[in-house]
Design a protein around this motif. Structure first.
Motif, PDB file in Angstrom:
ATOM      1  N   SER A  23       0.833  -1.201   0.000  1.00  0.00           N
ATOM      2  CA  SER A  23       0.000   0.000   0.000  1.00  0.00           C
ATOM      3  C   SER A  23       0.865   1.247   0.000  1.00  0.00           C
ATOM      4  O   SER A  23       1.873   1.313   0.708  1.00  0.00           O
ATOM      5  N   PRO A  24       0.488   2.267  -0.759  1.00  0.00           N
ATOM      6  CA  PRO A  24       1.237   3.531  -0.730  1.00  0.00           C
ATOM      7  C   PRO A  24       0.843   4.425   0.446  1.00  0.00           C
ATOM      8  O   PRO A  24       1.441   5.484   0.629  1.00  0.00           O
ATOM      9  N   ILE A  25      -0.144   4.005   1.230  1.00  0.00           N
ATOM     10  CA  ILE A  25      -0.643   4.831   2.331  1.00  0.00           C
ATOM     11  C   ILE A  25       0.011   4.379   3.628  1.00  0.00           C
ATOM     12  O   ILE A  25      -0.062   3.190   3.990  1.00  0.00           O
ATOM     13  N   ALA A  26       0.651   5.293   4.330  1.00  0.00           N
ATOM     14  CA  ALA A  26       1.256   4.969   5.621  1.00  0.00           C
ATOM     15  C   ALA A  26       0.160   4.731   6.646  1.00  0.00           C
ATOM     16  O   ALA A  26      -0.711   5.580   6.846  1.00  0.00           O
ATOM     17  N   ARG A  27       0.198   3.589   7.287  1.00  0.00           N
ATOM     18  CA  ARG A  27      -0.756   3.258   8.346  1.00  0.00           C
ATOM     19  C   ARG A  27       0.028   3.171   9.649  1.00  0.00           C
ATOM     20  O   ARG A  27       0.522   2.118  10.038  1.00  0.00           O
ATOM     21  N   MET A  28       0.121   4.301  10.305  1.00  0.00           N
ATOM     22  CA  MET A  28       0.928   4.426  11.509  1.00  0.00           C
ATOM     23  C   MET A  28       0.023   4.418  12.746  1.00  0.00           C
ATOM     24  O   MET A  28      -0.950   3.669  12.787  1.00  0.00           O
ATOM     25  N   TYR A  29       0.333   5.250  13.718  1.00  0.00           N
ATOM     26  CA  TYR A  29      -0.454   5.310  14.952  1.00  0.00           C
ATOM     27  C   TYR A  29      -1.895   5.704  14.648  1.00  0.00           C
ATOM     28  O   TYR A  29      -2.152   6.569  13.828  1.00  0.00           O
ATOM     29  N   HIS A  30      -2.821   5.044  15.321  1.00  0.00           N
ATOM     30  CA  HIS A  30      -4.264   5.259  15.157  1.00  0.00           C
ATOM     31  C   HIS A  30      -4.781   4.745  13.818  1.00  0.00           C
ATOM     32  O   HIS A  30      -5.695   5.312  13.235  1.00  0.00           O
ATOM     33  N   SER A  31      -4.181   3.649  13.324  1.00  0.00           N
ATOM     34  CA  SER A  31      -4.742   2.935  12.180  1.00  0.00           C
ATOM     35  C   SER A  31      -5.616   1.789  12.677  1.00  0.00           C
ATOM     36  O   SER A  31      -5.534   1.385  13.839  1.00  0.00           O
ATOM     37  N   SER A  32      -6.432   1.242  11.791  1.00  0.00           N
ATOM     38  CA  SER A  32      -7.315   0.150  12.195  1.00  0.00           C
ATOM     39  C   SER A  32      -7.634  -0.727  10.990  1.00  0.00           C
ATOM     40  O   SER A  32      -7.439  -0.323   9.848  1.00  0.00           O
ATOM     41  N   ALA A  33      -8.125  -1.933  11.265  1.00  0.00           N
ATOM     42  CA  ALA A  33      -8.485  -2.879  10.206  1.00  0.00           C
ATOM     43  C   ALA A  33      -9.554  -3.824  10.737  1.00  0.00           C
ATOM     44  O   ALA A  33      -9.585  -4.139  11.936  1.00  0.00           O
ATOM     45  N   ILE A  34     -10.429  -4.288   9.847  1.00  0.00           N
ATOM     46  CA  ILE A  34     -11.519  -5.174  10.265  1.00  0.00           C
ATOM     47  C   ILE A  34     -11.891  -6.084   9.095  1.00  0.00           C
ATOM     48  O   ILE A  34     -11.838  -5.681   7.923  1.00  0.00           O
ATOM     49  N   LEU A  35     -12.249  -7.331   9.395  1.00  0.00           N
ATOM     50  CA  LEU A  35     -12.701  -8.292   8.390  1.00  0.00           C
ATOM     51  C   LEU A  35     -14.107  -7.923   7.925  1.00  0.00           C
ATOM     52  O   LEU A  35     -14.986  -7.639   8.739  1.00  0.00           O
ATOM     53  N   LEU A  36     -14.319  -7.972   6.602  1.00  0.00           N
ATOM     54  CA  LEU A  36     -15.636  -7.703   6.025  1.00  0.00           C
ATOM     55  C   LEU A  36     -16.331  -9.027   5.688  1.00  0.00           C
ATOM     56  O   LEU A  36     -15.686 -10.076   5.586  1.00  0.00           O
ATOM     57  N   PRO A  37     -17.653  -9.000   5.487  1.00  0.00           N
ATOM     58  CA  PRO A  37     -18.392 -10.254   5.262  1.00  0.00           C
ATOM     59  C   PRO A  37     -17.962 -11.046   4.041  1.00  0.00           C
ATOM     60  O   PRO A  37     -18.161 -12.258   4.006  1.00  0.00           O
ATOM     61  N   ASP A  38     -17.377 -10.385   3.030  1.00  0.00           N
ATOM     62  CA  ASP A  38     -16.940 -11.146   1.859  1.00  0.00           C
ATOM     63  C   ASP A  38     -15.542 -11.719   2.017  1.00  0.00           C
ATOM     64  O   ASP A  38     -15.004 -12.313   1.080  1.00  0.00           O
ATOM     65  N   GLY A  39     -14.921 -11.537   3.198  1.00  0.00           N
ATOM     66  CA  GLY A  39     -13.594 -12.060   3.441  1.00  0.00           C
ATOM     67  C   GLY A  39     -12.483 -11.100   3.109  1.00  0.00           C
ATOM     68  O   GLY A  39     -11.301 -11.420   3.305  1.00  0.00           O
ATOM     69  N   SER A  40     -12.813  -9.920   2.593  1.00  0.00           N
ATOM     70  CA  SER A  40     -11.801  -8.888   2.390  1.00  0.00           C
ATOM     71  C   SER A  40     -11.579  -8.143   3.704  1.00  0.00           C
ATOM     72  O   SER A  40     -12.287  -8.371   4.694  1.00  0.00           O
ATOM     73  N   VAL A  41     -10.608  -7.250   3.715  1.00  0.00           N
ATOM     74  CA  VAL A  41     -10.245  -6.554   4.947  1.00  0.00           C
ATOM     75  C   VAL A  41     -10.264  -5.053   4.702  1.00  0.00           C
ATOM     76  O   VAL A  41      -9.582  -4.552   3.789  1.00  0.00           O
ATOM     77  N   LEU A  42     -11.047  -4.345   5.489  1.00  0.00           N
ATOM     78  CA  LEU A  42     -11.090  -2.886   5.436  1.00  0.00           C
ATOM     79  C   LEU A  42      -9.956  -2.324   6.287  1.00  0.00           C
ATOM     80  O   LEU A  42      -9.809  -2.692   7.459  1.00  0.00           O
ATOM     81  N   ILE A  43      -9.143  -1.457   5.701  1.00  0.00           N
ATOM     82  CA  ILE A  43      -8.012  -0.836   6.383  1.00  0.00           C
ATOM     83  C   ILE A  43      -8.193   0.672   6.314  1.00  0.00           C
ATOM     84  O   ILE A  43      -8.463   1.229   5.243  1.00  0.00           O
ATOM     85  N   ALA A  44      -8.047   1.355   7.436  1.00  0.00           N
ATOM     86  CA  ALA A  44      -8.304   2.794   7.463  1.00  0.00           C
ATOM     87  C   ALA A  44      -7.538   3.430   8.610  1.00  0.00           C
ATOM     88  O   ALA A  44      -6.916   2.763   9.429  1.00  0.00           O
ATOM     89  N   GLY A  45      -7.613   4.752   8.668  1.00  0.00           N
ATOM     90  CA  GLY A  45      -7.019   5.498   9.763  1.00  0.00           C
ATOM     91  C   GLY A  45      -5.538   5.750   9.589  1.00  0.00           C
ATOM     92  O   GLY A  45      -4.936   5.447   8.564  1.00  0.00           O
ATOM     93  N   SER A  46      -4.949   6.342  10.595  1.00  0.00           N
ATOM     94  CA  SER A  46      -3.552   6.751  10.774  1.00  0.00           C
ATOM     95  C   SER A  46      -3.568   8.238  11.089  1.00  0.00           C
ATOM     96  O   SER A  46      -4.007   9.053  10.268  1.00  0.00           O
ATOM     97  N   ASN A  47      -3.086   8.569  12.284  1.00  0.00           N
ATOM     98  CA  ASN A  47      -3.125   9.971  12.698  1.00  0.00           C
ATOM     99  C   ASN A  47      -2.228  10.176  13.920  1.00  0.00           C
ATOM    100  O   ASN A  47      -2.718  10.377  15.029  1.00  0.00           O
ATOM    101  N   PRO A  48      -0.901  10.159  13.734  1.00  0.00           N
ATOM    102  CA  PRO A  48      -0.020  10.409  14.869  1.00  0.00           C
ATOM    103  C   PRO A  48       0.146  11.908  15.121  1.00  0.00           C
ATOM    104  O   PRO A  48       1.255  12.454  15.105  1.00  0.00           O
ATOM    105  N   ASN A  49      -0.983  12.579  15.346  1.00  0.00           N
ATOM    106  CA  ASN A  49      -1.008  14.026  15.495  1.00  0.00           C
ATOM    107  C   ASN A  49      -2.002  14.405  16.582  1.00  0.00           C
ATOM    108  O   ASN A  49      -3.015  13.735  16.779  1.00  0.00           O
ATOM    109  N   VAL A  50      -1.731  15.518  17.264  1.00  0.00           N
ATOM    110  CA  VAL A  50      -2.591  15.947  18.360  1.00  0.00           C
ATOM    111  C   VAL A  50      -3.942  16.426  17.857  1.00  0.00           C
ATOM    112  O   VAL A  50      -4.937  16.364  18.579  1.00  0.00           O
ATOM    113  N   ASP A  51      -3.998  16.914  16.642  1.00  0.00           N
ATOM    114  CA  ASP A  51      -5.238  17.345  16.013  1.00  0.00           C
ATOM    115  C   ASP A  51      -5.075  17.109  14.523  1.00  0.00           C
ATOM    116  O   ASP A  51      -4.004  16.670  14.068  1.00  0.00           O
ATOM    117  N   VAL A  52      -6.113  17.369  13.755  1.00  0.00           N
ATOM    118  CA  VAL A  52      -6.036  17.144  12.317  1.00  0.00           C
ATOM    119  C   VAL A  52      -4.839  17.891  11.736  1.00  0.00           C
ATOM    120  O   VAL A  52      -4.666  19.088  11.971  1.00  0.00           O
TER     121      VAL A  52
END
Length: 774
Positions: free
Chosen positions: A429-458
């Motif tokens: 993946s070209p997207i850095a998934r650092m602190y405050h990233s997350s992932a979850i299994l979806l019903p079709d067996g794929s995996v949703l990956i999102a987040g990353s925010n090592p910052n005090v605010d946006v």
């Protein structure tokens, strides 16, 4: 040309499903999450719910920045949701009826993590103090009206709250559906201790446990949290078959009888590798199957083995963590060996690379996917370290980690030792998934990956920015273009009792029916509540089954119910039928009674003997049921790819989940007499104050632990509960929300904010709510 009736019926059955072209080993665009996905959970087969900390997201809801959203699986689009309190670094868990709960979080904050304008409420962000919050959500589907109360977050601490403030706490479900909440910060910082660590009760730690619903059970001190010396945020907790619990933090491990608060210590973690936050190793319970008698084994991988003093204290780490490599080490632990031997860690294969903040997702085929994380450093963010005194000199912004790991990897628990890790031609993946990233299994067996925010605010301009882009990763089995299409899947699973039948048509597989039936499993997977590289509550349980092969290739599976509620606690799960390693779409079921309390159990059914037909065969094309290596561009070796048009549909009704009023049995209102709320607590540092004293006034030692002495240019430590000027905001910022999302700007050491009065919904004196009170 008209379709034959059979094909027309099939087309109509699948016409409501998204047309998804999926290539094994690759990432697809998942759209925008609108808020950074610090936390996620699968609400049902249509929706994923997302939580962020209270911060200056551009997405607005009811006149303030949003920090909640719901993501639609079919459209990959998000809608904002209103959440009253600050969910920053909360814990969470499912309820027996399929609802979800988020526990605790941070105090109310303003821009840049500063002190809230109204003590327990901020006029700009409109967030309430979330440190005792219990937020309940009843998942809804697209056919529901999301404007209705029962589809929204219930978040009102005046009605429902914990007995203690808990930030970075752990949650684990029990056999009766209730939840134990372990530890957490009260104030907060990088780790939960002073230096030197001489305080008998750390002033910003909650070294106790409590239950939800409390049902009369009181808060009780937990000695393990004192033993683990501050490195115990988000402790790893797993309910065991005995009804006791494995708890691991720092380098300590114990089996905990939570009913009697008795702690039985096991060997320490080999190599002194820390797996809990902020080391944040990848940790998961391996699949529970009939072959291992559903006896838990826990896998610990990655994290960090920094020298003990290097961890620093509330303020920040004592070293530049981004220069310290993450661990590659993996260890297995079976806490309750079936042969009665003493529990001991067993060295497993090293990871393909070191990872901090790596996250395990258990796949339907029983393998574990690891995603996200960094090659160096730890979770967390800061304005400084014990070696780098000002934020402007930190090479990765506020991030305490470097070297994003964008390539997933597969761990096969059943492979021979030395062959358990692989990366079968997976993309990076070209997207850095650092602190405050997350992932979850979806019903079709794929995996949703999102987040990353090592910052005090946006922050949209720093090295590792606040991330809103979601991705979907397609594991190796997406190379098969034919998926099992079972029918007869129930909507509820009991503990013991009569078996049930699932029918798999011949078109679901190729080759010998006898072979396919022998290689078929029926599994329950609970993806859990994901945050901070953890999936609280994640479990994989294979159900016992036998089978009858029919002459036309149809396979009828005779399936036993779940073993008992210690093995899989009551609540929601996805049921998959897996043939030759290829999963069906998951069907959402409710395991257990759907209510709190002792779960009804019955003896397991005696399953009929297998019936085979040697001449029977599946009717799918052989090529369509082949699992090849991924199709990505990784340099690792792998076989050629297939483009899979995934049309396998889930059958069976989605469980109707009860409304909030039916889920919560006991609401206990607690009063806090004469206690002022703790101000905003974020582990980044403020300007001004003590100079060069990163350890609560103790000069930093030299060597690897940092530079000692005073330095007039050094920003002070963040000191929980104490500030030299009470009107100074913690993590104050000179930015303005009207100018857009928070961006790095020069820190103003003379910035001031008027002192504020606390707003306490539990105060004995009636308080007029602030505007926007919900």
């Amino acid at each position: 040309m008209l379709l034959p009736p059979s094909l027309l019926a099939l087309w109509l059955a699948y016409s409501s499903l998204p047309a998804i072209a999926a290539t094994a080993g690759t990432f697809a665009d998942g759209g925008s999450t609108l808020v950074s996905a610090m936390m996620m959970f699968l609400g049902n087969t249509e929706k994923v719910y997302i939580l962020d900390k209270a911060e200056g997201n551009a997405a607005q809801v009811n006149g303030h920045p949003a920090w909640g959203a719901v993501w639609d699986i079919a459209t990959r689009q998000s809608n904002v949701m209103d959440v009253a309190s600050n969910v920053f670094c909360a814990s969470g868990m499912h309820l027996p009826n399929g609802s979800y709960v988020a526990f605790g979080g941070n105090s109310a904050v303003s821009r840049g993590g500063g002190a809230a304008s109204g003590g327990n409420w901020d006029a700009e962000y409109q967030d309430f103090d979330g440190s005792t919050a219990i937020r309940v959500l009843n998942p809804c589907t697209s056919s529901d009206n999301f404007a209705l109360t029962q589809c929204q977050w219930f978040d009102n601490a005046a009605v429902l709250s914990m007995q203690k403030k808990r930030w970075y706490s752990s949650a684990e479900a029990l056999a009766d559906g209730s939840i134990v909440l372990i530890g957490g910060f009260v104030g907060g910082g990088y780790i939960n201790r002073n230096t030197p660590d001489t305080t008998p009760v750390p002033e910003a730690a909650e070294n106790s446990f409590e239950f939800y619903p409390a049902n009369g059970r009181v808060v009780t001190a937990m000695n393990f949290l004192f033993v683990t010396g501050g490195l115990n945020a988000y402790a790893h907790a797993f309910l065991l078959n005995s009804g006791k619990m494995l708890v691991q933090a720092n380098v300590s491990t114990m089996i905990w009888d939570y009913n009697n608060n008795v702690e039985t210590y096991l060997p320490n973690m080999p190599g002194n590798v820390v797996r809990v936050y902020p080391a944040s190793g990848a940790v998961a319970m391996l699949p529970l199957t009939p072959s291992n008698n559903w006896n838990p084994t826990i896998l610990f991988c990655g994290g960090n083995d920094m020298p003990e003093p290097a961890w620093g204290n509330y303020s920040f780490p004592a070293i530049n963590t981004w220069d310290y490599p993450a661990s590659t080490d993996c260890q297995r632990l079976t806490p309750e060996p079936l042969d009665g031997s003493a529990a001991a860690y067993e060295a497993d294969d090293d990871m393909l690379e070191g990872r901090s903040m790596g996250q395990f997702i258990i796949l339907p085929d029983g393998k574990l996917l690891v995603v996200n994380g960094a090659l160096n450093g730890t979770a967390g963010y800061a304005h400084a370290t014990g070696q780098t005194f000002v934020e402007s000199q930190m090479p990765f912004g506020m991030s305490l980690a470097s070297g994003p790991v964008g390539a997933p990897a597969i761990y096969d628990p059943n492979a021979p030792k030395g062959q358990r890790w692989s990366r079968p031609n997976f993309d990076t993946s070209p997207i850095a998934r650092m602190y405050h990233s997350s992932a979850i299994l979806l019903p079709d067996g794929s995996v949703l990956i999102a987040g990353s925010n090592p910052n005090v605010d946006v922050n949209t301009t720093t090295v590792f920015n606040t991330e809103y882009r979601a991705e979907i990763f397609y594991p190796h089995y997406f190379s098969a273009t034919t998926r099992p299409t079972p029918s007869g899947v129930p909507t509820t699973i009991s503990y013991g009792g009569p078996s049930f039948d699932i029918t798999v048509p011949a078109g679901s597989y190729s080759g010998s029916s006898n072979t396919a039936a022998a290689n078929t499993t029926v599994v329950l997977i609970r993806g859990g509540f994901t945050t901070h590289a953890m999936n609280m509550g994640q479990r994989y349980v294979q159900l016992n089954n036998t089978y009858t092969v029919q002459t036309n290739g149809t396979i009828v599976l005779h399936v036993a119910q779940a073993p008992n509620p210690n093995i899989l606690q009551p609540g929601p799960a996805l049921l998959f039928v897996v043939i030759n390693g290829i999963p069906s779409n998951g069907t959402m079921v409710i395991v257990g009674s759907g209510n709190f309390g002792v779960q009804p159990t019955s003896p397991p059914a005696v399953l009929p003997a297998n019936i085979l037909v040697d001449s029977a065969k599946g009717t799918a094309s052989g090529d369509s049921t082949n699992i090849t290596s991924g199709s990505g561009n990784s340099n690792d070796s792998g076989s050629n790819s297939h483009l899979g048009a995934i049309i396998g549909g889930a059958v069976g009704a989605v469980t109707v989940i009860g409304v909030l009023a039916g889920a919560v049995v006991f609401f206990i209102r607690h009063r806090r007499n004469g206690v002022r709320a703790v101000d905003s607590t974020s582990y980044a540092m403020t300007a001004g104050g003590q100079i060069g004293t990163g350890y609560r006034g103790a000069p930093l030692p030299g060597g690897i632990y940092g530079h000692g002495g005073n330095n007039a240019s050094v920003a002070s430590s963040f000191v929980p509960l104490h500030r030299q000027v009470d009107s100074d905001p913690w993590n104050g910022s000179t930015t303005h929300l009207a100018q857009g999302p928070y961006r790095d700007e020069p820190f103003d050491p003379k910035g001031r904010m008027a002192s504020v009065d606390s707003f306490d919904p539990y105060a004995s004196v009636k308080v007029v709510p602030q505007p926007g009170y919900r």
